[in-house]
Scaffold this active site. Structure first.
Site, PDB file in Angstrom:
ATOM      1  N   GLU A   1      55.822  31.466 107.492  1.00 57.94           N
ATOM      2  CA  GLU A   1      55.672  32.915 107.311  1.00 57.94           C
ATOM      3  C   GLU A   1      56.783  33.452 106.420  1.00 57.94           C
ATOM      4  O   GLU A   1      57.896  32.915 106.431  1.00 57.94           O
ATOM      5  CB  GLU A   1      55.771  33.626 108.664  1.00 57.94           C
TER       6      GLU A   1
ATOM      7  N   PHE B   1      62.707  48.136 104.822  1.00 58.37           N
ATOM      8  CA  PHE B   1      61.496  47.651 104.145  1.00 58.37           C
ATOM      9  C   PHE B   1      61.937  46.793 102.971  1.00 58.37           C
ATOM     10  O   PHE B   1      62.550  47.277 102.031  1.00 58.37           O
ATOM     11  CB  PHE B   1      60.637  48.826 103.660  1.00 58.37           C
ATOM     12  N   VAL B   2      61.651  45.483 103.056  1.00 60.43           N
ATOM     13  CA  VAL B   2      62.111  44.534 102.050  1.00 60.43           C
ATOM     14  C   VAL B   2      60.955  44.048 101.174  1.00 60.43           C
ATOM     15  O   VAL B   2      59.821  43.920 101.637  1.00 60.43           O
ATOM     16  CB  VAL B   2      62.836  43.332 102.692  1.00 60.43           C
TER      17      VAL B   2
ATOM     18  N   LYS C   1      62.421  39.843 111.755  1.00 62.63           N
ATOM     19  CA  LYS C   1      62.716  41.275 111.935  1.00 62.63           C
ATOM     20  C   LYS C   1      62.434  41.677 113.381  1.00 62.63           C
ATOM     21  O   LYS C   1      61.412  42.262 113.707  1.00 62.63           O
ATOM     22  CB  LYS C   1      61.860  42.103 110.976  1.00 62.63           C
TER      23      LYS C   1
ATOM     24  N   LYS D   1      49.441  36.202 101.971  1.00 62.60           N
ATOM     25  CA  LYS D   1      49.843  35.796 100.647  1.00 62.60           C
ATOM     26  C   LYS D   1      51.352  35.674 100.543  1.00 62.60           C
ATOM     27  O   LYS D   1      51.869  34.993  99.677  1.00 62.60           O
ATOM     28  CB  LYS D   1      49.373  36.813  99.611  1.00 62.60           C
ATOM     29  N   GLY D   2      52.045  36.360 101.430  1.00 61.93           N
ATOM     30  CA  GLY D   2      53.482  36.497 101.311  1.00 61.93           C
ATOM     31  C   GLY D   2      54.307  35.233 101.386  1.00 61.93           C
ATOM     32  O   GLY D   2      55.372  35.150 100.783  1.00 61.93           O
TER      33      GLY D   2
ATOM     34  N   ASP E   1      57.421  40.449 111.726  1.00 62.01           N
ATOM     35  CA  ASP E   1      57.752  41.843 111.941  1.00 62.01           C
ATOM     36  C   ASP E   1      57.359  42.224 113.373  1.00 62.01           C
ATOM     37  O   ASP E   1      58.100  41.933 114.310  1.00 62.01           O
ATOM     38  CB  ASP E   1      57.003  42.659 110.884  1.00 62.01           C
TER      39      ASP E   1
END
Length: 188
Positions: A104, A157-158, A136, A48-49, A108
């Site tokens: 994306e 952590f963003v 990242k 969903k990001g 990560d």
């Protein structure tokens, strides 16, 4: 569940402003326009990001393209990767002999992106590349190429602009670093 509705209570500091994000989207859109000129790619949003980033970066792409979505997860209900990727929602488009661009929000560990790239390649795509808002590398556990990205980030952590914490705070218009005490409060 996070108790605070007040964004200021969970954000340690702002990492990227709305203007910063706009500049990244504009720069990437121009680069993608050049690289995909005449190709008519399928642009695949990683749900969903990536929804916010997908919308904004494709507005800056002056290339005919088809949109599709793929929802895969390696996180389950937590905020640490389980190491296992599963498909939640599959593509509707046939990618055989097509150029595919995965959008994306953040790469990560690389596990999810590698899974998506491999899946699309197995289905016969002509090419598969990734454009991520954030890269990242500090947490990378799987070798995977992020072909285009807005910015590298450290091991913070963003949240915001599609990035979430426990499926919340995606709607923050900038990208902020979550306060460590918020993460520690909900760590399992």
């Amino acid at each position: 569940m996070v108790k605070s509705d007040n964004i200021d209570e969970i954000i340690d500091h702002k990492l990227f402003s709305e203007d910063d994000i706009h500049e990244m989207c504009e720069r990437l859109g121009k680069e993608l326009t050049e690289d995909y000129a005449g190709k008519k790619p399928i642009v695949v949003g990683a749900l969903k990001g990536a929804i916010y980033f997908l919308t904004d970066v494709t507005r800056h792409m002056n290339v005919a393209h088809q949109l599709d979505f793929l929802d895969v997860s390696s996180y389950g209900d937590g905020f640490e990767s389980t190491g296992k990727v599963k498909i939640i929602t599959d593509l509707s488009a046939d990618v055989k002999d097509r150029d595919v661009l995965i959008i994306e929000d953040i790469v990560d560990t690389g596990l999810t992106l590698k899974y998506m790239k491999d899946l699309i390649k197995e289905r016969g795509a002509k090419s598969v590349k990734c454009c991520a808002l954030l890269n990242k590398e500090a947490r990378r556990t799987t070798e995977v190429t992020v072909d285009y990205y807005g910015s590298k980030v450290g091991n913070e952590f963003v949240v915001g602009y599609g990035l979430d914490f426990l499926n919340m705070y995606r709607n923050i218009p900038y990208i902020g670093v979550l306060k460590p005490e918020i993460i520690n409060k909900y760590a399992k």
